[in-house]
Design an enzyme around this catalytic site. Structure first.
Site, mmCIF file in Angstrom:
data_model
loop_
_atom_site.group_PDB
_atom_site.id
_atom_site.type_symbol
_atom_site.label_atom_id
_atom_site.label_comp_id
_atom_site.label_asym_id
_atom_site.label_seq_id
_atom_site.Cartn_x
_atom_site.Cartn_y
_atom_site.Cartn_z
ATOM 1 N N GLU A 93 0.807 -1.234 0.000
ATOM 2 C CA GLU A 93 0.000 0.000 0.000
ATOM 3 C C GLU A 93 0.836 1.279 0.000
ATOM 4 O O GLU A 93 0.887 2.008 0.998
ATOM 5 C CB GLU A 93 -0.958 -0.012 1.195
ATOM 6 C CG GLU A 93 -1.966 -1.143 1.155
ATOM 7 C CD GLU A 93 -2.939 -1.111 2.323
ATOM 8 O OE1 GLU A 93 -2.847 -0.206 3.175
ATOM 9 O OE2 GLU A 93 -3.802 -2.009 2.388
ATOM 10 N N GLU A 145 -4.593 -8.906 0.314
ATOM 11 C CA GLU A 145 -5.145 -8.576 1.642
ATOM 12 C C GLU A 145 -6.636 -8.318 1.475
ATOM 13 O O GLU A 145 -7.046 -7.604 0.557
ATOM 14 C CB GLU A 145 -4.446 -7.355 2.226
ATOM 15 C CG GLU A 145 -4.893 -6.976 3.627
ATOM 16 C CD GLU A 145 -4.089 -5.800 4.179
ATOM 17 O OE1 GLU A 145 -2.855 -5.784 3.951
ATOM 18 O OE2 GLU A 145 -4.666 -4.909 4.807
#
Length: 926
Positions: free
Chosen positions: A416, A491
């Site tokens: 991220e 995720e």
């Protein structure tokens, strides 16, 4: 005098890898020294070996705490509402560690390497006053060649480490200190470098495999060496499968790389069910004698990520049923014993997990060894997204260390990153991917992107497999746009549950465990898995998270101090999510579970969730049928039931026949405690640890699900408590104290054996009004792994001396020397022998005695002085030696504070040299 090594079954002809976990000194808080000022101090400070303060050789650490590693000081401290929420409101700060080594003179010429498996977070390391390493991550190992800095014999070596845990790398609890293992590795001059064997199998064709072994050698000796490198492959039964040798020449202080490809026909394949591991042993031989030996495990398996059908292991389709996990556990923080890691992995295996993403960092080496043995595949993830030199070294270290593990199927370069959708992100990922491929081209590279993979140029164009964090609405959109690009959820989920709670109470930060609540960016467990499972092109998923973890208490804040994302809580106790995933992921045996417990008030309307992997289920209350439903494998099955005390049962059917049954019962009030060890025995090696479940029972021996009694523990015999927890995300109890309150019926105590333990570990648990529980855990005496012997704080050594010009006229021993004069007098350390010819020799040094030696009980001891001698301390004559012959001298140290100046005047016998011929130490009176 202290010996360096206590070891068992070590081949001294090759290498010794010695545990350095024992006997460290620790100080919490920074050690700030006075500012350096003046000519002399400024000049000295800039010289090798002259670090000051706690980094220096002679610092007085006599009042520091003694402890063994691994150690996390943050988990020992109190919670603070003003501290960082991301770190679980645990203050971190600065800490110092020190340790001492004595190296046998017989080992002179060997190569010595310090290895620190991880230190949280930034660390500066000194050896004998020299800065030898600065490390900028709390997740990578540090390997340090300390050979040039060592002293031998009775002159102690000092290791000092300053740890800056205020530095953060993540937005979760990261702990503080030397939380993984440490080692001292002793090798012959010609040796295999650490992580210097590359042995990753490749399928050539049909059942023929190759291991293109590459070995990197180093020579720390004083002459070039010709050696033979021998690589032998053994199967799981220890049988030799193949062997290859090759010559090598290694230059002085140089590296040399040797290629030794091995061909293997029809090996046993590594699978999730049968983890066949082979052993690759590399030996370095010189004149027929082994100089070094190192072994590692590897496995034969193929992997493939297909853009249309997902992941294949050995040509067989496998849906990745994965979890993301951090590395902290109840009671111990991030200093998790290896055996507790084994417990955590076993809990995941029982859940049906087949894939683990270690988020967001490389795990401990021992954990990957367990993963290989237990049968998981792994996304191995880099911590820092940065292509500068320091950070690329971290990425390369991870790949070099882990590339032999068959469990590793994906390298992840980041998680991220805000620049992921930009040209900058693409260029950085392209370089990092290239660095990975240069070290291992057998596995794909991915990156965990939380968006941005549909822009014109982004990170997804620089990786082999696109990893998506959440982004469920874009699964199909991306696949349509890039149908030839492999894709996985890296995720997913981010759902909230508080273990054992079935009513959401926002003012108490409690969230019901029915899988109805998720983060705005995420999905419930059921929704997330359905989205993955119904799409063949999605290789699988990694649930956020397998366990709760400290910090990031989303969606709550203080007083919540840990997350509620976990399928299990911090102890590994299951939540409802555990059973949801278990029935979805395990197909080979019938399973059925009921949530919630059955302790309610008469007339309460209770939502009952039944989770099963069969065809139909039936629900009964006190033998009365309440209904029957077809099993919904994604949504689970729900019933609204009016509570009445008794037994609530669920029955599972296949083909119209009952195949599984479960029940929950209304219990009475708690009357006694129970202790349930995770295993039946402990090893007495000082490292083995196990969790003990603590719960309250009613009069009929049933666990009471709502018990909240405060329990007091006592551990005696061959072990000790190292912490406890209860899974309550709002608890502020001392995790190292003697008491812990049960939370929704459960708590966990972790006990660990003492070093060289032979006696059983005896545990008692008491609570007011309840019958106490006691359990005895047998301890198996086992040989400790080879280790560096513990060392008490050493004597003060007077090491750094100024040497006046020799002469035949008696000099003033207390003569002044200008602070800026660095050249009139020389420099030296004992032994300092003057050649024959001059009559007088003058030596000067300064020292600060330890507190316990500064009260008039200390002695100045000269191991050997040759010549007549006068000893002057702060301008006063304190001792004399009247003979010319070399002999020791013992002088009383007057009481006093602060730094002392010592002058030693030697009068040599005519025609003979003189000087300080041995160590000078400040010691207690004998």
């Amino acid at each position: 005098m202290l010996l360096l090594i206590a070891c068992v079954n070590v081949n001294a002809a090759t290498r010794e890898r010695l545990s350095l976990d024992r006997s460290w000194l620790f100080h919490q808080g920074d050690v700030v020294e006075s500012a350096i000022a003046g000519h002399g101090d400024s000049y000295s400070n800039a010289k090798a070996g002259n670090a000051t303060g706690a980094a220096g050789n002679e610092y007085d650490d006599s009042d520091w705490r003694h402890l063994d590693l691994p150690h996390d000081w943050a988990v020992e401290g109190p919670f603070d509402p003003k501290a960082n929420i991301a770190q679980g409101y645990r203050p971190r700060g600065i800490g110092w560690y020190r340790r001492y080594l004595r190296v046998d003179p017989a080992d002179r010429g060997k190569h010595f390497e310090l290895q620190f498996d991880a230190i949280a977070t930034h660390a500066t390391i000194w050896v004998n006053g020299n800065v030898v390493n600065r490390n900028w991550s709390g997740y990578n190992a540090t390997y340090i060649d300390i050979t040039p800095f060592l002293r031998y014999g009775d002159a102690m070596n000092t290791i000092a480490i300053r740890v800056d845990a205020d530095a953060m790398e993540g937005w979760w609890y990261e702990g503080a200190g030397m939380y993984r293992h440490s080692w001292l590795v002793k090798r012959n001059p010609v040796h295999v470098v650490t992580d210097g064997v590359h042995a990753t199998p490749r399928l050539v064709k049909d059942k023929q495999w190759s291991i293109p072994v590459e070995v990197t050698l180093n020579n720390s000796g004083k002459a070039a060496s010709d050696v033979i490198v021998e690589v032998t492959l053994y199967d799981a039964a220890g049988r030799q499968v193949a062997q290859r040798t090759a010559p090598a020449r290694v230059g002085v202080l140089a590296n040399s790389t040797v290629q030794l490809p091995i061909t293997v026909n029809n090996p046993a394949i590594w699978t999730l069910e049968k983890t066949n591991l082979y052993r690759v042993t590399t030996r370095v031989l010189q004149a027929g004698k082994a100089q070094d030996e190192v072994s590692l495990n590897t496995g034969f398996r193929t992997i493939r990520f297909d853009a249309a059908q997902g992941f294949f292991l050995n040509g067989v389709h496998v849906k990745l049923q994965g979890v993301c996990i951090h590395q902290d556990h109840a009671g111990v923080g991030v200093a998790v014993p290896d055996s507790v890691w084994e417990y955590r992995l076993r809990r995941l295996k029982e859940l049906g997990v087949n894939a683990i993403r270690f988020s967001h960092n490389a795990p401990a080496a021992e954990v990957l060894d367990m993963v290989d043995r237990m049968g998981f595949v792994v996304m191995d993830e880099n911590r820092n997204f940065n292509t500068s030199e320091d950070y690329m070294k971290q990425l390369e270290w991870m790949v070099k260390r882990d590339r032999h593990h068959p469990s590793v199927v994906l390298w992840s370069v980041f998680n991220e990153e805000p620049v992921q959708a930009t040209e900058v992100g693409y260029e950085m990922a392209r370089r990092m991917s290239a660095a990975v491929k240069a070290l291992d081209d057998t596995r794909p590279v991915t990156a965990a992107m939380n968006g941005g993979f549909l822009t014109e140029l982004n990170v997804s164009h620089a990786v082999d497999v696109v990893g998506a964090n959440y982004q469920v609405p874009d699964y199909d959109r991306y696949h349509k746009a890039y149908p030839n690009k492999p894709f996985t959820s890296s995720e997913d989920t981010s759902a909230f549950m508080t273990r054992g709670e079935y009513k959401t109470v926002k003012e108490k930060n409690l969230i019901a465990s029915y899988d109805d609540d998720a983060a705005p960016w995420g999905n419930t467990h059921r929704d997330a898995w359905e989205a993955i499972d119904k799409r063949p092109f999605v290789a699988g998923g990694f649930v956020w998270t397998g366990f709760d973890y400290r910090g990031e208490p989303t969606p709550n804040e203080w007083p919540s101090v840990s997350s509620v994302f976990g399928i299990m809580d911090l102890n590994g106790f299951p939540k409802t999510a555990y059973y949801i995933h278990q029935v979805q992921w395990i197909k080979d045996k019938p399973l059925i579970h009921i949530a919630p417990h059955w302790n309610w008030k008469q007339g309460d309307k209770v939502r009952v969730m039944v989770m099963a992997n069969v065809e139909r289920i039936q629900l009964l209350l006190n033998g009365r049928a309440l209904g029957e439903q077809k099993v919904d494998p994604y949504r689970m099955n729900n019933f609204d039931v009016a509570f009445e005390p008794g037994k609530l049962e669920a029955i599972g059917y296949r083909g119209g026949k009952e195949v599984v049954r479960t029940a929950v019962e209304t219990t009475g009030a708690p009357v006694s405690l129970e202790l349930v060890p995770d295993r039946a025995q402990l090893n007495g090696d000082g490292r083995d640890a196990l969790p003990v479940t603590v719960r309250a029972l009613d009069a009929q021996g049933r666990a009471v699900p709502l018990a909240d009694n405060e329990v007091t523990f006592a551990v005696t015999g061959g072990g000790r408590s190292i912490g406890h927890g209860n899974g309550d995300p709002n608890s502020h109890e001392d995790e190292k104290g003697a008491t812990r309150r049960l939370f929704n019926g459960l708590a966990q105590l972790i006990v660990q054996t003492n070093y060289d333990a032979k006696d059983a570990v005896m545990i008692s648990a008491t609570a007011p009004g309840l019958q106490a529980a006691r359990v005895t855990i047998p301890v198996k005496p086992v040989a400790a792994e080879p280790f560096v012997a513990p060392a008490d704080a050493p004597l003060t050594f007077v090491r750094s001396w100024r040497i006046a010009p020799d002469g035949d006229t008696r000099p003033d021993p207390n003569q002044k020397l200008a602070s800026f004069d660095m050249n009139t007098w020389g420099w030296g350390s004992p032994p300092m022998r003057a050649a024959a010819g001059s009559k007088y020799h003058l030596y000067r040094a300064s020292f600060t005695p330890r507190k316990n030696l500064a009260d008039g009980t200390g002695r100045i001891r000269f191991a050997s002085l040759k010549g007549k001698a006068e000893i002057w301390l702060n301008g006063a004559l304190v001792g004399k030696k009247d003979s010319y012959a070399a002999a020791p001298l013992d002088v009383a140290l007057p009481a006093g504070d602060g730094k002392r100046e010592i002058n030693v005047l030697i009068e040599a016998e005519a025609g003979q040299g003189g000087g300080i011929e041995g160590n000078v130490t400040i010691e207690p009176a004998r």
